[in-house]
Design a protein around this motif. Structure first.
Motif, PDB file in Angstrom:
ATOM      1  N   ALA A 206      15.886  -8.071 -21.380  1.00  0.00           N
ATOM      2  CA  ALA A 206      14.964  -7.849 -22.351  1.00  0.00           C
ATOM      3  C   ALA A 206      15.295  -8.977 -23.382  1.00  0.00           C
ATOM      4  O   ALA A 206      14.483  -9.607 -23.929  1.00  0.00           O
ATOM      5  CB  ALA A 206      15.018  -6.428 -23.064  1.00  0.00           C
ATOM      6  N   ASP A 207      16.558  -9.136 -23.638  1.00  0.00           N
ATOM      7  CA  ASP A 207      17.244 -10.125 -24.605  1.00  0.00           C
ATOM      8  C   ASP A 207      16.646 -11.559 -24.047  1.00  0.00           C
ATOM      9  O   ASP A 207      16.084 -12.336 -24.846  1.00  0.00           O
ATOM     10  CB  ASP A 207      18.753 -10.060 -24.603  1.00  0.00           C
ATOM     11  CG  ASP A 207      19.308  -8.980 -25.455  1.00  0.00           C
ATOM     12  OD1 ASP A 207      18.506  -8.368 -26.138  1.00  0.00           O
ATOM     13  OD2 ASP A 207      20.613  -9.002 -25.163  1.00  0.00           O
TER      14      ASP A 207
ATOM     15  N   ASN B 181       9.420  -2.639 -20.977  1.00  0.00           N
ATOM     16  CA  ASN B 181       8.958  -1.478 -21.684  1.00  0.00           C
ATOM     17  C   ASN B 181       9.562  -1.719 -23.003  1.00  0.00           C
ATOM     18  O   ASN B 181       8.931  -1.456 -23.988  1.00  0.00           O
ATOM     19  CB  ASN B 181       9.644  -0.180 -21.118  1.00  0.00           C
ATOM     20  CG  ASN B 181       8.722   0.433 -19.918  1.00  0.00           C
ATOM     21  OD1 ASN B 181       7.536   0.022 -19.977  1.00  0.00           O
ATOM     22  ND2 ASN B 181       9.155   1.181 -19.026  1.00  0.00           N
ATOM     23  N   VAL B 182      10.814  -2.392 -22.851  1.00  0.00           N
ATOM     24  CA  VAL B 182      11.730  -2.480 -24.375  1.00  0.00           C
ATOM     25  C   VAL B 182      10.795  -3.434 -25.133  1.00  0.00           C
ATOM     26  O   VAL B 182      10.422  -3.194 -26.243  1.00  0.00           O
ATOM     27  CB  VAL B 182      12.965  -3.010 -24.109  1.00  0.00           C
ATOM     28  CG1 VAL B 182      13.485  -3.619 -25.425  1.00  0.00           C
ATOM     29  CG2 VAL B 182      13.943  -2.094 -23.658  1.00  0.00           C
ATOM     30  N   LEU B 183      10.264  -4.533 -24.458  1.00  0.00           N
ATOM     31  CA  LEU B 183       9.411  -5.278 -25.100  1.00  0.00           C
ATOM     32  C   LEU B 183       8.243  -5.069 -25.630  1.00  0.00           C
ATOM     33  O   LEU B 183       7.453  -5.394 -26.662  1.00  0.00           O
ATOM     34  CB  LEU B 183       9.330  -6.775 -24.269  1.00  0.00           C
ATOM     35  CG  LEU B 183      10.704  -7.457 -23.960  1.00  0.00           C
ATOM     36  CD1 LEU B 183      10.193  -8.617 -22.952  1.00  0.00           C
ATOM     37  CD2 LEU B 183      11.351  -7.966 -25.084  1.00  0.00           C
ATOM     38  N   ARG B 184       7.729  -4.026 -24.815  1.00  0.00           N
ATOM     39  CA  ARG B 184       6.236  -3.657 -25.276  1.00  0.00           C
ATOM     40  C   ARG B 184       6.445  -2.753 -26.358  1.00  0.00           C
ATOM     41  O   ARG B 184       5.594  -2.616 -27.324  1.00  0.00           O
ATOM     42  CB  ARG B 184       5.818  -2.714 -23.853  1.00  0.00           C
ATOM     43  CG  ARG B 184       4.388  -2.119 -24.335  1.00  0.00           C
ATOM     44  CD  ARG B 184       3.668  -1.304 -22.938  1.00  0.00           C
ATOM     45  NE  ARG B 184       3.909  -2.159 -21.683  1.00  0.00           N
ATOM     46  CZ  ARG B 184       4.628  -1.726 -20.560  1.00  0.00           C
ATOM     47  NH1 ARG B 184       5.550  -0.800 -21.022  1.00  0.00           N
ATOM     48  NH2 ARG B 184       4.944  -2.772 -19.903  1.00  0.00           N
ATOM     49  N   ASP B 185       7.471  -1.772 -26.263  1.00  0.00           N
ATOM     50  CA  ASP B 185       7.919  -0.919 -27.733  1.00  0.00           C
ATOM     51  C   ASP B 185       7.818  -1.676 -28.617  1.00  0.00           C
ATOM     52  O   ASP B 185       7.792  -1.111 -29.923  1.00  0.00           O
ATOM     53  CB  ASP B 185       8.929   0.117 -27.084  1.00  0.00           C
ATOM     54  CG  ASP B 185       8.769   0.822 -25.862  1.00  0.00           C
ATOM     55  OD1 ASP B 185       7.598   1.091 -25.771  1.00  0.00           O
ATOM     56  OD2 ASP B 185       9.720   1.602 -25.479  1.00  0.00           O
ATOM     57  N   GLU B 186       8.736  -2.911 -28.637  1.00  0.00           N
ATOM     58  CA  GLU B 186       8.691  -3.703 -29.719  1.00  0.00           C
ATOM     59  C   GLU B 186       7.489  -4.578 -30.281  1.00  0.00           C
ATOM     60  O   GLU B 186       7.437  -5.203 -31.400  1.00  0.00           O
ATOM     61  CB  GLU B 186       9.777  -4.788 -29.371  1.00  0.00           C
ATOM     62  CG  GLU B 186      10.996  -4.264 -29.345  1.00  0.00           C
ATOM     63  CD  GLU B 186      12.207  -5.338 -28.796  1.00  0.00           C
ATOM     64  OE1 GLU B 186      11.860  -6.429 -28.981  1.00  0.00           O
ATOM     65  OE2 GLU B 186      13.109  -4.821 -28.576  1.00  0.00           O
TER      66      GLU B 186
ATOM     67  N   LEU C  95       6.181  -7.041 -28.577  1.00  0.00           N
ATOM     68  CA  LEU C  95       6.238  -8.558 -28.300  1.00  0.00           C
ATOM     69  C   LEU C  95       5.267  -8.782 -27.156  1.00  0.00           C
ATOM     70  O   LEU C  95       4.646  -9.634 -26.899  1.00  0.00           O
ATOM     71  CB  LEU C  95       7.410  -8.714 -27.640  1.00  0.00           C
ATOM     72  CG  LEU C  95       8.383  -9.008 -28.953  1.00  0.00           C
ATOM     73  CD1 LEU C  95       9.967  -9.088 -28.181  1.00  0.00           C
ATOM     74  CD2 LEU C  95       8.177 -10.110 -29.949  1.00  0.00           C
ATOM     75  N   ILE C  96       4.991  -7.581 -26.199  1.00  0.00           N
ATOM     76  CA  ILE C  96       3.930  -7.766 -25.078  1.00  0.00           C
ATOM     77  C   ILE C  96       3.232  -6.526 -25.238  1.00  0.00           C
ATOM     78  O   ILE C  96       3.355  -5.535 -25.886  1.00  0.00           O
ATOM     79  CB  ILE C  96       4.732  -7.719 -23.841  1.00  0.00           C
ATOM     80  CG1 ILE C  96       5.468  -6.552 -23.511  1.00  0.00           C
ATOM     81  CG2 ILE C  96       5.578  -9.186 -23.747  1.00  0.00           C
ATOM     82  CD1 ILE C  96       6.239  -6.634 -22.023  1.00  0.00           C
ATOM     83  N   TYR C  97       1.766  -6.552 -24.294  1.00  0.00           N
ATOM     84  CA  TYR C  97       1.221  -5.763 -23.953  1.00  0.00           C
ATOM     85  C   TYR C  97       0.927  -5.617 -22.597  1.00  0.00           C
ATOM     86  O   TYR C  97       0.979  -6.874 -21.987  1.00  0.00           O
ATOM     87  CB  TYR C  97      -0.230  -5.794 -24.915  1.00  0.00           C
ATOM     88  CG  TYR C  97      -0.957  -6.892 -24.791  1.00  0.00           C
ATOM     89  CD1 TYR C  97      -2.176  -6.894 -23.995  1.00  0.00           C
ATOM     90  CD2 TYR C  97      -0.829  -8.192 -25.350  1.00  0.00           C
ATOM     91  CE1 TYR C  97      -2.829  -7.989 -23.537  1.00  0.00           C
ATOM     92  CE2 TYR C  97      -1.436  -9.250 -25.074  1.00  0.00           C
ATOM     93  CZ  TYR C  97      -2.388  -9.243 -24.239  1.00  0.00           C
ATOM     94  OH  TYR C  97      -3.400 -10.216 -24.010  1.00  0.00           O
ATOM     95  N   THR C  98       0.184  -4.548 -21.938  1.00  0.00           N
ATOM     96  CA  THR C  98       0.260  -4.620 -20.525  1.00  0.00           C
ATOM     97  C   THR C  98      -1.284  -4.042 -20.229  1.00  0.00           C
ATOM     98  O   THR C  98      -1.474  -3.191 -20.923  1.00  0.00           O
ATOM     99  CB  THR C  98       0.930  -3.708 -19.901  1.00  0.00           C
ATOM    100  OG1 THR C  98       2.487  -3.912 -19.940  1.00  0.00           O
ATOM    101  CG2 THR C  98       0.929  -3.325 -18.337  1.00  0.00           C
TER     102      THR C  98
ATOM    103  N   THR D  71       8.947  -4.426 -34.611  1.00  0.00           N
ATOM    104  CA  THR D  71      10.052  -4.281 -35.383  1.00  0.00           C
ATOM    105  C   THR D  71      11.094  -4.615 -34.339  1.00  0.00           C
ATOM    106  O   THR D  71      11.456  -4.045 -33.216  1.00  0.00           O
ATOM    107  CB  THR D  71      10.263  -2.843 -35.754  1.00  0.00           C
ATOM    108  OG1 THR D  71       9.215  -2.120 -36.239  1.00  0.00           O
ATOM    109  CG2 THR D  71      11.559  -2.458 -36.341  1.00  0.00           C
ATOM    110  N   PRO D  72      11.880  -5.689 -34.689  1.00  0.00           N
ATOM    111  CA  PRO D  72      13.186  -6.330 -33.644  1.00  0.00           C
ATOM    112  C   PRO D  72      14.144  -5.193 -33.892  1.00  0.00           C
ATOM    113  O   PRO D  72      14.398  -4.523 -34.983  1.00  0.00           O
ATOM    114  CB  PRO D  72      13.386  -7.438 -34.330  1.00  0.00           C
ATOM    115  CG  PRO D  72      12.818  -7.847 -35.710  1.00  0.00           C
ATOM    116  CD  PRO D  72      11.839  -6.819 -35.943  1.00  0.00           C
ATOM    117  N   PRO D  73      14.799  -4.944 -32.558  1.00  0.00           N
ATOM    118  CA  PRO D  73      15.900  -4.082 -32.607  1.00  0.00           C
ATOM    119  C   PRO D  73      16.900  -4.413 -33.540  1.00  0.00           C
ATOM    120  O   PRO D  73      17.320  -5.619 -33.727  1.00  0.00           O
ATOM    121  CB  PRO D  73      16.435  -3.975 -31.443  1.00  0.00           C
ATOM    122  CG  PRO D  73      15.793  -5.126 -30.760  1.00  0.00           C
ATOM    123  CD  PRO D  73      14.810  -5.463 -31.537  1.00  0.00           C
TER     124      PRO D  73
END
Length: 162
Positions: free
Chosen positions: A19-20, A59-64, A66-69, A91-93
């Motif tokens: 994810a990073d 999923n991490v990026l989607r939760d943030e 940054l992406i959508y599916t 919201t960045p972690p």
């Protein structure tokens, strides 16, 4: 990924490392808004991880935010403005903020007095997030309808020929 210090190894799970890397690619513009993210298979090969690990990274990026599916189509980079600011729900972690390069500080504006605007802003944020999700769902439905129309036209043309 930045190398881990030898005396203190990074013990985060592999999906966080993946994810990073993907986050950096997005934030540096290597993957532009609207572009499709690499497939799960490509992520597996790139990071040497299992299927579920690659999915967890997305999923991490989607939760943030940054992406959508879009179901059946893949994952895409979310829109952001020219300054690199993503949607209101991004919201960045905390660990990313701790390691992100620091931007030069701007002069601080005087703090606003707390009032009902914060509550209204939260409601507006929820509304805008729901509208964005609805637009994405409608866009996916629109694509499905276009494909169905094309299939029906092809069937009608085939029936006319026979």
């Amino acid at each position: 990924m930045s190398p881990a210090q030898e005396s203190k190894p990074d013990r985060r799970p592999p999906y966080q490392h993946a994810a990073d890397e993907l986050r950096r690619d997005i934030l540096k513009g290597r993957i532009k808004p609207g572009e499709q993210m690499p497939s799960i298979r490509e992520l597996q090969d790139r990071f040497g991880v299992a299927n579920m690990t690659a999915r967890s990274a997305l999923n991490v990026l989607r939760d943030e935010g940054l992406i959508y599916t879009i179901h059946g189509r893949g994952s895409f980079v979310a829109d952001h403005d020219t300054t690199g600011q993503f949607g209101i729900d991004y919201t960045p972690p905390a660990w990313y903020l701790a390691n992100a390069p620091k931007a030069p500080e701007k002069a601080k504006e005087p703090e606003a007095k707390p009032d009902d605007t914060e509550a209204a802003g939260a409601t507006l944020t929820d509304l805008l997030t729901a509208l964005r999700d609805e637009i994405r769902a409608l866009s996916a439905d629109n694509q499905d309808i276009r494909q169905e129309i094309a299939a029906l036209k092809a069937r009608v043309e085939a029936d006319e020929r026979s």
